[in-house]
Enzyme design. Structure first.
Site, PDB file in Angstrom:
ATOM      1  N   CYS A 154       1.092   3.158  -2.247  1.00  0.00           N
ATOM      2  CA  CYS A 154       1.948   4.307  -1.939  1.00  0.00           C
ATOM      3  C   CYS A 154       2.181   5.231  -3.132  1.00  0.00           C
ATOM      4  O   CYS A 154       1.809   6.399  -3.081  1.00  0.00           O
ATOM      5  CB  CYS A 154       3.268   3.821  -1.379  1.00  0.00           C
ATOM      6  N   LYS A 188       2.994  -6.218  -6.678  1.00  0.00           N
ATOM      7  CA  LYS A 188       4.396  -6.614  -6.789  1.00  0.00           C
ATOM      8  C   LYS A 188       4.540  -7.962  -6.103  1.00  0.00           C
ATOM      9  O   LYS A 188       3.619  -8.388  -5.389  1.00  0.00           O
ATOM     10  CB  LYS A 188       5.309  -5.560  -6.163  1.00  0.00           C
ATOM     11  N   GLU A 205       6.702  -2.874   0.742  1.00  0.00           N
ATOM     12  CA  GLU A 205       5.941  -4.096   1.002  1.00  0.00           C
ATOM     13  C   GLU A 205       6.718  -5.259   0.410  1.00  0.00           C
ATOM     14  O   GLU A 205       7.319  -5.140  -0.656  1.00  0.00           O
ATOM     15  CB  GLU A 205       4.562  -4.011   0.342  1.00  0.00           C
ATOM     16  N   ASN A 245       9.377   9.129  -2.728  1.00  0.00           N
ATOM     17  CA  ASN A 245       8.436   8.324  -3.511  1.00  0.00           C
ATOM     18  C   ASN A 245       8.220   8.907  -4.906  1.00  0.00           C
ATOM     19  O   ASN A 245       8.130   8.173  -5.891  1.00  0.00           O
ATOM     20  CB  ASN A 245       7.097   8.203  -2.776  1.00  0.00           C
ATOM     21  N   ASP A 272      -5.026  -0.326  17.667  1.00  0.00           N
ATOM     22  CA  ASP A 272      -5.871  -0.091  16.485  1.00  0.00           C
ATOM     23  C   ASP A 272      -7.314  -0.002  16.953  1.00  0.00           C
ATOM     24  O   ASP A 272      -7.687  -0.678  17.924  1.00  0.00           O
ATOM     25  CB  ASP A 272      -5.713  -1.236  15.482  1.00  0.00           C
TER      26      ASP A 272
HETATM   27  C1  UGA Z   1       7.273   2.288  -1.913  1.00  0.00           C
HETATM   28  C2  UGA Z   1       8.703   2.797  -1.660  1.00  0.00           C
HETATM   29  O1  UGA Z   1       9.633   2.014  -2.410  1.00  0.00           O
HETATM   30  C3  UGA Z   1       9.054   2.717  -0.182  1.00  0.00           C
HETATM   31  O2  UGA Z   1      10.346   3.269   0.044  1.00  0.00           O
HETATM   32  C4  UGA Z   1       8.010   3.519   0.621  1.00  0.00           C
HETATM   33  O3  UGA Z   1       8.256   3.439   2.017  1.00  0.00           O
HETATM   34  C5  UGA Z   1       6.634   2.960   0.332  1.00  0.00           C
HETATM   35  O4  UGA Z   1       6.372   3.053  -1.089  1.00  0.00           O
HETATM   36  C6  UGA Z   1       5.633   3.779   1.110  1.00  0.00           C
HETATM   37  O5  UGA Z   1       5.528   4.976   0.855  1.00  0.00           O
HETATM   38  O6  UGA Z   1       5.052   3.250   2.068  1.00  0.00           O
HETATM   39  P1  UGA Z   1       6.135  -0.126  -2.177  1.00  0.00           P
HETATM   40  O7  UGA Z   1       4.966   0.614  -2.733  1.00  0.00           O
HETATM   41  O8  UGA Z   1       5.926  -1.151  -1.132  1.00  0.00           O
HETATM   42  O9  UGA Z   1       7.223   0.913  -1.571  1.00  0.00           O
HETATM   43  O10 UGA Z   1       6.824  -0.909  -3.361  1.00  0.00           O
HETATM   44  P2  UGA Z   1       7.988  -0.647  -4.423  1.00  0.00           P
HETATM   45  O11 UGA Z   1       8.958  -1.749  -4.306  1.00  0.00           O
HETATM   46  O12 UGA Z   1       8.521   0.708  -4.324  1.00  0.00           O
HETATM   47  O13 UGA Z   1       7.187  -0.846  -5.787  1.00  0.00           O
HETATM   48  C7  UGA Z   1       6.121   0.020  -6.174  1.00  0.00           C
HETATM   49  C8  UGA Z   1       5.652  -0.305  -7.559  1.00  0.00           C
HETATM   50  O14 UGA Z   1       6.636   0.041  -8.525  1.00  0.00           O
HETATM   51  C9  UGA Z   1       5.338  -1.797  -7.801  1.00  0.00           C
HETATM   52  O15 UGA Z   1       4.140  -1.915  -8.537  1.00  0.00           O
HETATM   53  C10 UGA Z   1       6.517  -2.278  -8.627  1.00  0.00           C
HETATM   54  O16 UGA Z   1       6.181  -3.358  -9.467  1.00  0.00           O
HETATM   55  C11 UGA Z   1       6.855  -1.029  -9.423  1.00  0.00           C
HETATM   56  N1  UGA Z   1       8.256  -0.979  -9.884  1.00  0.00           N
HETATM   57  C12 UGA Z   1       9.266  -0.879  -9.000  1.00  0.00           C
HETATM   58  C13 UGA Z   1       8.517  -1.007 -11.254  1.00  0.00           C
HETATM   59  O17 UGA Z   1       7.590  -1.087 -12.091  1.00  0.00           O
HETATM   60  N2  UGA Z   1       9.814  -0.925 -11.670  1.00  0.00           N
HETATM   61  C14 UGA Z   1      10.854  -0.832 -10.809  1.00  0.00           C
HETATM   62  O18 UGA Z   1      12.010  -0.755 -11.268  1.00  0.00           O
HETATM   63  C15 UGA Z   1      10.580  -0.808  -9.436  1.00  0.00           C
END
Ligand code: UGA
Length: 434
Positions: free
Chosen positions: A260, A321, A155, A208, A30
């Site tokens: 993301c 989250k 995450e 995504n 980095d």
């Molecule tokens: C997301 C994708 O799930 C990963 O596969 C991807 O690698 C990542 O982006 C990325 O591009 O780096 P992440 O942003 O860490 O991962 O978290 P998620 O678990 O996907 O949640 C994203 C948001 O959606 C959170 O705010 C969560 O609260 C919300 N969410 C998720 C909902 O409101 N409802 C759901 O049913 C699921």
């Protein structure tokens, strides 16, 4: 294998650590020297479950090292992952300047064959641009390959996602690169899909965008549920049990956040526009996500009265989250801002992101636990579904609040149980039309 991962942010650090844990020799690089110094001392720049433990154990086995020099990385490794940041520019396009800079540096220092892998989330066709950039800056006659290997890590469960992927995507036109990457990942026992670079890049955009679309769909339906007395939890289960739809990502709430989905949606909409396609569907996904937060605040106003001036509101959960300290594009920040603009006094608690929150939030009273947050509050809002919030002592909570009102933005409680304890309880899409 000898591997370098350039960019020690969330993706790079998790990737490097997991590859070391699989038995490879990994150098994480980095250009932020303070971050590298801290990593050398075993201090993590982010909170991610199991990360610290894995970094320390692999360091002890001499499988992971840290450096601020791309030259050192290029000398050390045959396989080089580029995992630098691609933040969104003001015009909505991703900033690829770090990717470009690193590609040029790799080319400059390369003395022998190297496989360069694009891990950062980038617009489709960036892989070929990286290839050209390296070619233009390379000493004559050195062979190299470029591949796209998108990440699907979440995450909060990134290490486990890395070790147990649903699939691995390898995008390249080089058989040599395919055989190196298949060997690298074969111990994970996951299906491997080999594609051209462009398809691999597009798979990342689409995964995504599709997940964000599922969330906005269920959130839109939650609005209908509130108007019809239906229960979104039952509706989601009822449709999700159809294997063609699936139960995942149908949790209604205050909308998605994080670094993301919002960023990648913007990038995909922008990219489509430049290619001559107006991706209206994704624009609606974005709009519904925004509305979901304003609808939630509107509900708070309806329950507390239009004038929120000096009303004390407790907020449980600040990170976007659970199981992360990441506040980027967190719904909590937007909701707090809306409520503060209407004069509310905010108290807040989050298990992991309090120190980061203190840097970005003004005039918030940060509390030591959920009970201090609820003390004398006229409403308690659940914004992030941390496990500890599901197991609160409700009787104690009811006694210390000024008004026993819970507005649950993540549907973590059973409405009947809450009402039995004596709470006024409102959730998202669970039938109550206020
Ligand atoms: C997301 C994708 O799930 C990963 O596969 C991807 O690698 C990542 O982006 C990325 O591009 O780096 P992440 O942003 O860490 O991962 O978290 P998620 O678990 O996907 O949640 C994203 C948001 O959606 C959170 O705010 C969560 O609260 C919300 N969410 C998720 C909902 O409101 N409802 C759901 O049913 C699921």
């Amino acid at each position: 294998m000898k591997i370098a991962v350039i960019g020690s942010g969330y993706v790079g650090l998790v990737t490097g650590t997991c590859l070391a844990d699989l038995g490879n020799d990994v150098m994480c690089v980095d250009n932020d020297q303070t971050k590298i110094e801290k990593l050398k001392q075993g201090i993590m720049p982010i909170y991610e479950p199991d990360l610290e433990e894995k970094v320390l154990s692999n360091r002890q086995e001499n499988r992971i090292s840290f450096s601020d020099s791309v030259k050192e990385a290029v000398d050390f490794a045959e396989i080089i992952f580029i995992a630098v940041g691609t933040p969104t520019l003001e015009n909505g396009e991703p900033d690829l300047s770090s990717v470009e800079h690193v590609s040029k540096e790799i080319a400059f220092h390369m003395k022998d064959y190297r496989l360069i892998i694009e891990k950062s989330t980038v617009p489709v066709r960036t892989g070929n641009w990286i290839k050209q950039t390296i070619k233009d800056n390379l000493a004559h006659g050195i062979e190299f390959d470029v591949a796209s290997n998108p990440e699907f890590l979440r995450e909060g469960s990134a290490l486990s996602d890395f070790m147990h992927p649903d699939r691995i995507i390898i995008g390249t036109d080089s058989p040599r690169a395919v055989s190196i990457l298949v060997k690298l990942y074969e111990t994970l026992n996951a299906p491997i899909l080999v594609t051209d670079i462009e398809s691999a890049e597009l798979i990342k955009h689409c995964a995504n965008a599709f997940l964000a679309m599922k969330i906005s769909f269920i959130n839109a339906v939650s609005q209908i549920c509130e108007k019809t007395n239906a229960d979104i939890m039952k509706v989601a289960k009822g449709i999700g049990l159809d294997r063609r739809i699936g139960l995942d990502f149908l949790q209604a709430g205050v909308g998605f956040g994080g670094f993301c989905f919002p960023k990648d949606l913007d990038a995909f909409i922008n990219l489509a526009f430049k290619l001559g396609y107006d991706f209206k569907l994704l624009k609606a996904v974005k709009e519904i996500n925004h509305e979901q937060k304003s609808n939630f605040c509107f509900k708070v106003e309806k329950l507390l009265g239009k004038d929120l001036k000096n009303k004390v509101i407790g907020i449980l959960g600040l990170s976007f989250k659970p199981n992360t300290d990441d506040l980027r594009f967190s719904p909590a920040l937007e909701i707090i801002k809306i409520l503060q603009d209407k004069g509310a006094k905010i108290k807040a608690y989050d298990p992991k992101s309090m120190s980061k929150a203190k840097e970005v939030l003004d005039e918030v009273c940060f509390c030591k636990d959920p009970y201090e947050t609820a003390q004398d509050a006229e409403a308690l809002l659940i914004i992030t579904e941390w496990l500890i919030f599901k197991n609160l002592d409700l009787i104690k909570l009811k006694k210390i609040m000024k008004r026993a009102l819970i507005i649950d933005g993540r549907n973590i409680y059973d409405p009947k149980r809450l009402k039995k304890v004596g709470f006024e309880y409102y959730a998202v899409g669970r039938g109550e039309n206020i």
